[in-house]
Motif scaffolding. Structure first.
Motif: not given
Length: 568
Positions: A417-421
């Motif tokens: 999720a952090a990578q996507l954000g």
């Protein structure tokens, strides 16, 4: 900053444009020194060679390559050599300004100023202050620019140094006066007095700085409606620039000389000299100077009653102006590509030399440093796109944070999720290449303009997928995917490919919802902001057509529970 030197051929002995061979020789010598330093592993020598290469490339008009060399030079110059670091950042700012990246140029100059102060280099500090003032002026902050230059002038004690500052003060004052004549009329009078006094202290000096001073004086006198004195100052500027080999500066003075001649009733002479300059100097090398000359020729033709000639010159001006805008858009994109890949390339070179002797722990530390650098580049690149499109709010950062929150609510792992954000922050990076006339238009776009705007999706994906940017690994691959697909619709009616449903990657589907919500509630030059309730109702009513219904459901639940990040 780019300078060329050539032989005389028109007007006051005349000038034609030729690139200066001394800078090509300096560049080739710097390349040889760079190769030797890389082979020997001498970081300090490599930094110095890269700096010399960047300086030469700037003066050869190859600003994108200059920027890459100078930013790499910063990494290898000794950190304790504050003066060398300051010079490198100052030169890199010059490259950014040539590439029309004004915000980055100001950031680099602020770094240079701090380093110059730490090094105790008073002369360099004043130079950087003057560069910052020039940058402020070009962005319309004339008051700040004039204040900085007046402070700089107070610290100049030697006459030669004072003339340099006085010339810059006059140039900035002219720009301010032309933007707001009533506010800066008094400043124009003061600038003329300072310039007359400083030039009087250098009688007979045939240098380019004095030429710049007389050129500024000519324009000041034109604004003061003294065409005879302006004519004399322009001729003096041409003579000094010819002696100093400054062909470009001479061509920049000619339009003011022509306007003075028009005011004196010498329209035929003005037209002859301007047309000679246009004939002898190809516009492929000097498009901006040619554009100004065509406008002066247009005025001369109108004064002579030659309306067909005036129309021809006016059309030539607009053609050159369109070429300039396209060139700036291309250079913005190229500079952004260089920034994306630079940090990865630089750290890879360091790791290659150290791999045989460093422990695994150090390798891991360097890898983590590279990841942090990559995120810093993404922050900078996202801010560049945002500053051009929506300077009043941190749109890209909020879209990234909200995308991360939605991904977590959908059950994605925290790391994913952090990578996507983070990748979502670059969804609009392609807008770097969209002309301001379209991007900032205060009204509906026509079909051709809409097609150019829609192209920001493919442009962003191409930028993030370039060979240099590909070194960024999975993060930039994900960012390219989001940039390409964040305007696709659940029912297949979106662009650029018209894919539908689950075939749209998750990142594109999430950003489609998050980006739409933020755009609806944000105020833009062409629309007022909606209320959050109106925007949420829009998302809900188009779930299953424009938007993935599951993502809309999760987004609405997060909004209701306060699970979305705050907007500032």
């Amino acid at each position: 900053m780019t300078a060329w030197f050539g032989q005389a051929c028109f007007g006051l002995d005349g000038l034609t444009f030729q690139p200066g061979p001394e800078w090509q020789a300096a560049f080739e010598e710097a390349l040889r020194a760079e190769a030797q330093a890389r082979a020997s592993g001498d970081d300090a020598a490599l930094g110095a060679a890269l700096y010399r290469s960047g300086v030469a490339l700037n003066r050869l008009g190859r600003s994108q390559e200059a920027l890459a060399a100078l930013l790499e030079a910063v990494a290898f110059l000794p950190a304790e050599d504050r003066a060398a670091q300051a010079h490198a950042w100052q030169e890199a700012a010059c490259a950014q300004r040539n590439l029309a990246c004004d915000s980055e140029a100001q950031e680099f100059l602020a770094l240079a100023l701090n380093l110059a102060r730490e090094a105790g280099e008073a002369g360099l500090e004043v130079q950087v202050i003057e560069d910052l003032a020039q940058a402020h002026s070009e962005q319309g902050d004339h008051a700040a620019a004039l204040q900085a230059l007046r402070g700089s002038l107070a610290s100049r004690h030697r006459p030669g140094l004072a003339l340099h500052t006085v010339v810059r003060l006059a140039q900035v004052t002219l720009r301010a006066f032309e933007a707001d004549p009533q506010r800066y009329a008094g400043a124009l009078t003061d600038a003329e007095a300072h310039l007359q006094e400083a030039l009087a202290q250098r009688p007979g000096r045939g240098d380019r700085l004095a030429g710049e001073g007389h050129a500024a004086l000519a324009r000041l006198l034109l604004h003061r409606r003294d065409p005879e004195a302006a004519h004399d100052a322009a001729w003096r500027a041409l003579a000094l620039m010819r002696q100093g080999g400054d062909t470009r500066g001479a061509l920049q003075v000619l339009p003011d000389l022509a306007r003075a001649q028009l005011a004196l009733g010498l329209a035929s002479q003005a037209l002859t000299e301007v047309r000679a300059a246009l004939t002898l100097n190809p516009d492929t090398h000097l498009p901006d100077e040619h554009a100004a000359l065509h406008l002066a020729a247009c005025d001369a033709c109108e004064a002579l009653g030659d309306h067909a000639g005036a129309l021809a010159h006016h059309r030539a001006y607009h053609a050159l102006d369109a070429r300039r805008r396209d060139r700036l858009a291309r250079e913005r994109t190229q500079a952004a590509q260089a920034r994306v890949g630079l940090h990865a390339t630089r750290e890879e070179a360091r790791l290659h030399r150290q791999r045989s002797e460093e422990l695994d722990l150090l390798v891991q530390e360097r890898t983590a440093q590279l990841a942090r650098s990559q995120r810093a580049v993404i922050d900078l690149l996202a801010s560049c796109a945002e500053f051009r499109d929506a300077p009043l709010g941190p749109h890209t950062r909020w879209v990234g944070d909200a995308t991360q929150a939605v991904a977590l609510a959908l059950g994605r792992a925290p790391a994913d999720a952090a990578q996507l954000g983070l990748a979502a922050r670059l969804h609009d990076v392609g807008k770097i290449g969209i002309p301001d006339a379209i991007l900032l238009k205060q009204g509906p776009l026509i079909s051709d303009e809409w097609a150019r705007m829609a192209a920001h999706t493919t442009l962003g994906a191409q930028l993030l997928s370039q060979p240099g940017a590909a070194d960024g690994g999975p993060l930039l691959e994900l960012a390219a995917q989001i940039a390409l697909t964040h305007h696709e619709c659940w029912d297949g009616s979106g662009y650029p490919s018209g894919v539908a449903g689950p075939a749209i990657p998750l990142g594109g589907r999430v950003v489609r919802v998050v980006d739409t919500f933020d755009a609806l509630i944000s105020e833009r030059p062409y629309k007022p902001g909606w209320t959050p309730a109106q925007a949420l109702a829009y998302l809900e009513s188009h779930a299953g057509t424009l938007f993935d219904p599951e993502i809309v459901r999760v987004f609405l639940a997060l909004h209701e529970s306060g699970g979305l990040p705050e907007r500032h």
